[in-house]
Design a protein around this motif. Structure first.
Motif, PDB file in Angstrom:
ATOM      1  N   CYS A   1      -7.999   9.574  -2.597  1.00 31.16           N
ATOM      2  CA  CYS A   1      -7.640   8.267  -1.933  1.00 31.16           C
ATOM      3  C   CYS A   1      -6.761   8.582  -0.722  1.00 31.16           C
ATOM      4  N   PHE A   2      -6.670   7.507   0.041  1.00 32.60           N
ATOM      5  CA  PHE A   2      -5.950   7.860   1.488  1.00 32.60           C
ATOM      6  C   PHE A   2      -4.413   7.939   1.092  1.00 32.60           C
ATOM      7  N   GLY A   3      -3.905   8.600   2.040  1.00 29.44           N
ATOM      8  CA  GLY A   3      -2.545   8.812   1.951  1.00 29.44           C
ATOM      9  C   GLY A   3      -1.859   8.280   3.511  1.00 29.44           C
ATOM     10  N   PRO A   4      -0.669   8.433   3.639  1.00 34.92           N
ATOM     11  CA  PRO A   4      -0.101   7.647   4.811  1.00 34.92           C
ATOM     12  C   PRO A   4      -0.346   8.683   6.160  1.00 34.92           C
ATOM     13  N   HIS A   5      -0.690   8.171   7.153  1.00 38.98           N
ATOM     14  CA  HIS A   5      -0.955   8.875   8.361  1.00 38.98           C
ATOM     15  C   HIS A   5       0.126  10.029   8.472  1.00 38.98           C
ATOM     16  N   ARG A   6      -0.242  11.132   9.240  1.00 45.22           N
ATOM     17  CA  ARG A   6       0.711  12.104   9.647  1.00 45.22           C
ATOM     18  C   ARG A   6       0.384  12.367  11.114  1.00 45.22           C
ATOM     19  N   GLY A   7       1.464  11.592  11.878  1.00 44.31           N
ATOM     20  CA  GLY A   7       1.018  11.127  13.302  1.00 44.31           C
ATOM     21  C   GLY A   7      -0.023  10.291  13.307  1.00 44.31           C
ATOM     22  N   ARG A   8      -1.041  11.031  14.066  1.00 47.25           N
ATOM     23  CA  ARG A   8      -2.348  10.306  14.169  1.00 47.25           C
ATOM     24  C   ARG A   8      -3.458  10.408  13.368  1.00 47.25           C
ATOM     25  N   LYS A   9      -2.994  11.480  12.427  1.00 47.85           N
ATOM     26  CA  LYS A   9      -4.193  12.088  11.441  1.00 47.85           C
ATOM     27  C   LYS A   9      -4.190  11.403  10.057  1.00 47.85           C
ATOM     28  N   VAL A  10      -5.335  11.008   9.842  1.00 45.30           N
ATOM     29  CA  VAL A  10      -5.354  10.533   8.271  1.00 45.30           C
ATOM     30  C   VAL A  10      -5.206  11.433   7.420  1.00 45.30           C
TER      31      VAL A  10
ATOM     32  N   VAL B   1      -0.498  16.517  -3.251  1.00 48.22           N
ATOM     33  CA  VAL B   1      -0.366  16.936  -2.006  1.00 48.22           C
ATOM     34  C   VAL B   1      -1.187  15.935  -0.949  1.00 48.22           C
ATOM     35  N   PHE B   2      -0.794  16.066   0.482  1.00 44.33           N
ATOM     36  CA  PHE B   2      -1.371  15.180   1.353  1.00 44.33           C
ATOM     37  C   PHE B   2      -2.088  16.040   2.427  1.00 44.33           C
ATOM     38  N   LEU B   3      -3.475  16.095   2.442  1.00 44.61           N
ATOM     39  CA  LEU B   3      -4.128  17.005   3.302  1.00 44.61           C
ATOM     40  C   LEU B   3      -4.791  16.059   4.440  1.00 44.61           C
ATOM     41  N   THR B   4      -4.916  16.575   5.575  1.00 44.37           N
ATOM     42  CA  THR B   4      -5.968  16.008   6.590  1.00 44.37           C
ATOM     43  C   THR B   4      -7.488  16.435   6.298  1.00 44.37           C
ATOM     44  N   ILE B   5      -8.297  15.760   6.956  1.00 42.19           N
ATOM     45  CA  ILE B   5      -9.715  15.942   6.664  1.00 42.19           C
ATOM     46  C   ILE B   5      -9.922  17.641   6.849  1.00 42.19           C
ATOM     47  N   ASP B   6      -9.414  18.251   8.053  1.00 44.55           N
ATOM     48  CA  ASP B   6      -9.635  19.823   8.274  1.00 44.55           C
ATOM     49  C   ASP B   6      -9.105  20.529   6.981  1.00 44.55           C
ATOM     50  N   GLU B   7      -7.868  20.173   6.767  1.00 44.75           N
ATOM     51  CA  GLU B   7      -7.234  20.825   5.576  1.00 44.75           C
ATOM     52  C   GLU B   7      -7.879  20.790   4.626  1.00 44.75           C
ATOM     53  N   LEU B   8      -8.409  19.603   4.014  1.00 41.69           N
ATOM     54  CA  LEU B   8      -9.299  19.193   2.870  1.00 41.69           C
ATOM     55  C   LEU B   8     -10.558  20.179   2.985  1.00 41.69           C
ATOM     56  N   ASN B   9     -11.175  20.088   4.111  1.00 40.99           N
ATOM     57  CA  ASN B   9     -12.355  21.082   4.222  1.00 40.99           C
ATOM     58  C   ASN B   9     -12.176  22.561   4.001  1.00 40.99           C
ATOM     59  N   ASP B  10     -11.268  22.956   4.322  1.00 39.02           N
ATOM     60  CA  ASP B  10     -10.801  24.354   4.154  1.00 39.02           C
ATOM     61  C   ASP B  10     -10.729  24.465   2.663  1.00 39.02           C
ATOM     62  N   GLU B  11     -10.178  23.739   1.900  1.00 32.91           N
ATOM     63  CA  GLU B  11      -9.750  23.835   0.624  1.00 32.91           C
ATOM     64  C   GLU B  11     -11.122  23.850  -0.178  1.00 32.91           C
ATOM     65  N   VAL B  12     -12.031  22.769   0.048  1.00 29.12           N
ATOM     66  CA  VAL B  12     -13.154  22.689  -0.551  1.00 29.12           C
ATOM     67  C   VAL B  12     -14.150  23.821  -0.493  1.00 29.12           C
ATOM     68  N   VAL B  13     -14.348  24.278   0.811  1.00 30.76           N
ATOM     69  CA  VAL B  13     -15.267  25.465   1.031  1.00 30.76           C
ATOM     70  C   VAL B  13     -14.584  26.568   0.136  1.00 30.76           C
ATOM     71  N   ALA B  14     -13.323  26.701   0.074  1.00 27.41           N
ATOM     72  CA  ALA B  14     -12.724  28.217  -0.552  1.00 27.41           C
ATOM     73  C   ALA B  14     -13.154  27.867  -1.984  1.00 27.41           C
TER      74      ALA B  14
ATOM     75  N   LEU C   1       0.804  -1.076  -0.073  1.00 29.27           N
ATOM     76  CA  LEU C   1       0.022  -0.108  -0.037  1.00 29.27           C
ATOM     77  C   LEU C   1       1.061   1.177   0.020  1.00 29.27           C
ATOM     78  N   TRP C   2       1.922   1.339   0.976  1.00 28.01           N
ATOM     79  CA  TRP C   2       2.564   2.652   1.057  1.00 28.01           C
ATOM     80  C   TRP C   2       4.037   2.581   0.488  1.00 28.01           C
ATOM     81  N   GLU C   3       4.588   1.647   0.445  1.00 30.51           N
ATOM     82  CA  GLU C   3       5.980   1.587  -0.305  1.00 30.51           C
ATOM     83  C   GLU C   3       5.773   1.115  -1.888  1.00 30.51           C
TER      84      GLU C   3
END
Length: 386
Positions: free
Chosen positions: A182-191, A134-147, A68-70
């Motif tokens: 699609c999903f990217g690798p975790h950033r710390g504990r965040k998807v 890029v790889f975005l968290t759900i909160d970052e993606l939310n800001d981009e979609v709304v903008a 999946l990741w490598e």
């Protein structure tokens, strides 16, 4: 004369084709196993790892993660039914072409919550543009979609597990199915999320061709099946599925058989079934592909298992014990450090041979999860999807 197929014959062929009769040999590509089952459900990643590992000699969770990741031979995205799946990366153009062409069932949301078709298209486009490279968290993606769309997309109107989600998230699965997310690798504990390198649909495959190919693949993996069986698996209207089957039948791409006294379908020419039933014990995790797709459900979940192993008739909420190809119990595994306790609740007394095979399956669970397993035979006290 119409070919007559029994449950035992159908079950044996399904199990053979999904590496449940004989596991894929050591060294087999993880993506090959995932492709054979038409995607591994991955809402719970450990379940996906078990779905694959229990079907392939020597494969562990580390191998699935590496794919999946490598190696990137797998992609984690929204697949059939809009749920999170692992799919072969090389097949993503096919999947996006097919899934985009499958109509959804009516929206479960109130009219003032739903997106219009135009708004849904805007959101999917915004998601793909925002995630490109890029790889975005759900909160970052939310800001981009709304903008990129408007404040309406961010309205907190969608009921969620703990509060309310923004309006745009009701079509997030469509973004995955279309190849925008699609999903990217975790950033710390965040998807995180990204746009997959391969986006569909495949220019060489029209929507009708992709749907036809998906139906044929579904019939080869899980047939004989009816339009209603396919509709349930794909979460699409039965009437639409019936029209598709009718078109394929007239074109000679599928053929009708009698399956346990009812009319059903197989891919054209795919009429050979094993004479011998598959015997033995298997442990399948949450939402394993076999338990979800194999129909009729009352034959896969006979007797007491229909009540014990299903949640209101829905398959997948409990890991299941298969004995001779049918559900004969439930199980649960609880990991603590490097150890995992596997509690198995059979619904009938196991023979000495079956007890030995159960022990072997538990050892395999431990090997896949890279943990030392302990088998406990007794009541599973956890609820569905726990």
């Amino acid at each position: 004369m119409t070919l007559k197929i029994t449950w035992g014959e159908a079950s044996a062929r399904r199990m053979q084709r999904q590496f449940l009769a004989v596991p894929a040999p050591a060294g087999s590509a993880v993506a090959e196993v995932v492709g054979a089952v038409l995607g591994a459900h991955a809402q719970v990643m450990s379940a996906a790892e078990l779905s694959v590992g229990m079907r392939a000699e020597g494969v562990t969770r580390a191998d699935v993660r590496a794919a999946l990741w490598e190696d990137r031979t797998l992609v984690k995205t929204h697949g059939p039914r809009g749920t999170v799946h692992l799919l072969p990366s090389a097949e993503l153009p096919f999947w996006t072409a097919a899934l985009r062409a499958i109509p959804s069932n009516p929206s479960p949301f109130a009219p003032d919550v739903r997106l219009t078709d135009e708004q849904a298209e805007q959101v999917v486009t915004a998601i793909g543009d925002a995630l490109d490279g890029v790889f975005l968290t759900i909160d970052e993606l939310n800001d981009e979609v709304v903008a990129r769309t408007g404040p309406w997309a961010g309205d907190l109107v969608m009921p969620a597990f703990q509060g309310m989600w923004p309006r745009w998230r009701q079509v997030m699965h469509r973004a995955g199915q279309s190849g925008a997310l699609c999903f990217g690798p975790h950033r710390g504990r965040k998807v995180t999320y990204t746009r997959p390198a391969r986006v569909g649909p495949d220019a060489a495959l029209t929507a009708p061709q992709a749907v036809a190919a998906l139906v044929r693949r579904h019939l080869r993996a899980y047939g004989p099946a009816t339009p209603a069986h396919f509709a349930k698996w794909a979460a699409t209207p039965k009437g639409w599925a019936g029209d598709v089957f009718g078109t394929l039948a007239r074109a000679g791409e599928i053929e009708e058989v009698r399956f346990e006294g009812a009319n059903a379908w197989v891919a054209a020419g795919d009429t050979r079934f094993p004479a011998e039933a598959v015997r033995g014990v298997r442990l399948l995790p949450y939402f394993d592909a076999y338990g979800i797709a194999a129909q009729p459900r009352e034959l896969l979940f006979p007797g007491a298992s229909y009540t014990r192993a299903l949640a209101g008739g829905q398959a997948g909420n409990y890991p299941v014990l298969l004995v001779d190809g049918v559900v004969a119990g439930v199980w649960h595994q609880r990991r603590q450090g490097r150890r995992t306790t596997v509690t198995v609740e059979p619904l009938a007394r196991l023979t000495a041979r079956q007890e030995r095979e159960l022990g072997e399956q538990v050892e395999r669970v431990g090997a896949v999860l890279e943990a030392k397993p302990e088998l406990v035979v007794g009541e599973v006290t956890t609820g569905p999807h726990a």
